[in-house]
Design a protein around this motif. Structure first.
Motif, PDB file in Angstrom:
ATOM      1  N   UNK A 152       0.826  -1.176   0.194  1.00  0.00           N
ATOM      2  CA  UNK A 152      -0.024  -0.138   0.122  1.00  0.00           C
ATOM      3  C   UNK A 152       0.806   1.196   0.113  1.00  0.00           C
ATOM      4  N   UNK A 153       2.026   1.257   0.651  1.00  0.00           N
ATOM      5  CA  UNK A 153       3.002   2.378   0.652  1.00  0.00           C
ATOM      6  C   UNK A 153       3.313   2.857  -0.659  1.00  0.00           C
ATOM      7  N   UNK A 154       3.301   1.832  -1.701  1.00  0.00           N
ATOM      8  CA  UNK A 154       3.774   2.317  -3.009  1.00  0.00           C
ATOM      9  C   UNK A 154       2.553   3.038  -3.844  1.00  0.00           C
ATOM     10  N   UNK A 155       1.385   2.973  -3.341  1.00  0.00           N
ATOM     11  CA  UNK A 155       0.377   3.685  -4.172  1.00  0.00           C
ATOM     12  C   UNK A 155       0.729   5.387  -4.254  1.00  0.00           C
ATOM     13  N   UNK A 156       1.473   5.816  -3.300  1.00  0.00           N
ATOM     14  CA  UNK A 156       1.994   7.350  -3.703  1.00  0.00           C
ATOM     15  C   UNK A 156       2.742   7.197  -4.968  1.00  0.00           C
ATOM     16  N   UNK A 157       3.692   6.414  -4.897  1.00  0.00           N
ATOM     17  CA  UNK A 157       4.598   6.245  -6.221  1.00  0.00           C
ATOM     18  C   UNK A 157       3.755   6.237  -7.318  1.00  0.00           C
ATOM     19  N   UNK A 158       2.838   5.209  -7.357  1.00  0.00           N
ATOM     20  CA  UNK A 158       1.956   5.140  -8.597  1.00  0.00           C
ATOM     21  C   UNK A 158       1.497   6.425  -9.132  1.00  0.00           C
ATOM     22  N   UNK A 159       0.727   7.008  -8.050  1.00  0.00           N
ATOM     23  CA  UNK A 159       0.230   8.370  -8.345  1.00  0.00           C
ATOM     24  C   UNK A 159       1.130   9.415  -8.857  1.00  0.00           C
ATOM     25  N   UNK A 160       2.253   9.455  -8.264  1.00  0.00           N
ATOM     26  CA  UNK A 160       3.157  10.425  -8.798  1.00  0.00           C
ATOM     27  C   UNK A 160       3.842   9.895 -10.088  1.00  0.00           C
ATOM     28  N   UNK A 161       4.003   8.845 -10.184  1.00  0.00           N
ATOM     29  CA  UNK A 161       4.335   8.505 -11.511  1.00  0.00           C
ATOM     30  C   UNK A 161       3.471   8.820 -12.506  1.00  0.00           C
ATOM     31  N   UNK A 162       2.170   8.325 -12.552  1.00  0.00           N
ATOM     32  CA  UNK A 162       1.042   8.776 -13.348  1.00  0.00           C
ATOM     33  C   UNK A 162       1.117  10.376 -13.673  1.00  0.00           C
ATOM     34  N   UNK A 163       1.141  11.052 -12.592  1.00  0.00           N
ATOM     35  CA  UNK A 163       1.061  12.561 -12.769  1.00  0.00           C
ATOM     36  C   UNK A 163       2.274  13.120 -13.412  1.00  0.00           C
ATOM     37  N   UNK A 164       3.579  12.637 -13.375  1.00  0.00           N
ATOM     38  CA  UNK A 164       4.799  13.177 -13.867  1.00  0.00           C
ATOM     39  C   UNK A 164       4.666  12.874 -15.277  1.00  0.00           C
ATOM     40  N   UNK A 165       4.158  11.351 -15.660  1.00  0.00           N
ATOM     41  CA  UNK A 165       3.950  10.826 -17.015  1.00  0.00           C
ATOM     42  C   UNK A 165       3.216  11.876 -17.866  1.00  0.00           C
ATOM     43  N   UNK A 166       1.854  12.199 -16.964  1.00  0.00           N
ATOM     44  CA  UNK A 166       0.896  13.035 -17.662  1.00  0.00           C
ATOM     45  C   UNK A 166       1.493  14.653 -17.933  1.00  0.00           C
ATOM     46  N   UNK A 167       2.325  14.944 -17.294  1.00  0.00           N
ATOM     47  CA  UNK A 167       3.038  16.245 -17.377  1.00  0.00           C
ATOM     48  C   UNK A 167       3.943  16.205 -18.989  1.00  0.00           C
ATOM     49  N   UNK A 168       4.585  15.051 -18.983  1.00  0.00           N
ATOM     50  CA  UNK A 168       5.526  14.603 -20.166  1.00  0.00           C
ATOM     51  C   UNK A 168       4.606  14.518 -21.456  1.00  0.00           C
ATOM     52  N   UNK A 169       3.571  13.494 -21.287  1.00  0.00           N
ATOM     53  CA  UNK A 169       2.946  13.053 -22.474  1.00  0.00           C
ATOM     54  C   UNK A 169       1.533  13.967 -23.055  1.00  0.00           C
TER      55      UNK A 169
END
Length: 113
Positions: A76-93
């Motif tokens: 469950x502690x990796x949920x923040x990493x998934x959300x952060x990754x998705x948001x960073x990816x959106x900023x690029x893509x």
């Protein structure tokens, strides 16, 4: 999770169900998320793959590694990493400046917590 989450879905169906982009689902599959012979994956397997393989997804997206404090016993502690990754990816893509701006604002707030 509910039994329905174990039923294999197409990329488009997963994106619609999870309210995320089709590209995000494809990125996870390209990173190695297992699919069946028809190219379908259950939401359960999709989410578990992301929780355990977020660094592979980040690498494929061209993003640097981040700390993922989750363990095999408690991912469950990796949920923040998934959300952060998705948001960073959106900023690029994303091709829409409003989406990029919103993704940055939300990402900054999540990282401030």
């Amino acid at each position: 999770m509910q039994k329905a989450d174990e039923h294999p879905l197409s990329i488009d169906e997963i994106a619609a169900r999870l309210k995320c982009s089709r590209g995000w689902v494809q990125l996870s599959i390209d990173a190695g998320c297992p699919v069946n012979a028809d190219g379908r994956v259950s939401i359960r397997d999709f989410m578990l793959f992301q929780l355990t393989n977020i660094q592979k997804i980040r690498s494929l997206a061209g993003l640097p590694e981040i700390e993922t404090p989750g363990t095999n016993k408690d991912l469950r502690l990796n949920v923040k990493a998934i959300l952060t990754t998705q948001l960073e990816w959106l900023q690029i893509r994303s091709t829409r400046s409003a989406v990029k701006t919103a993704a940055k604002l939300v990402c900054d707030r999540i990282n401030a917590v």
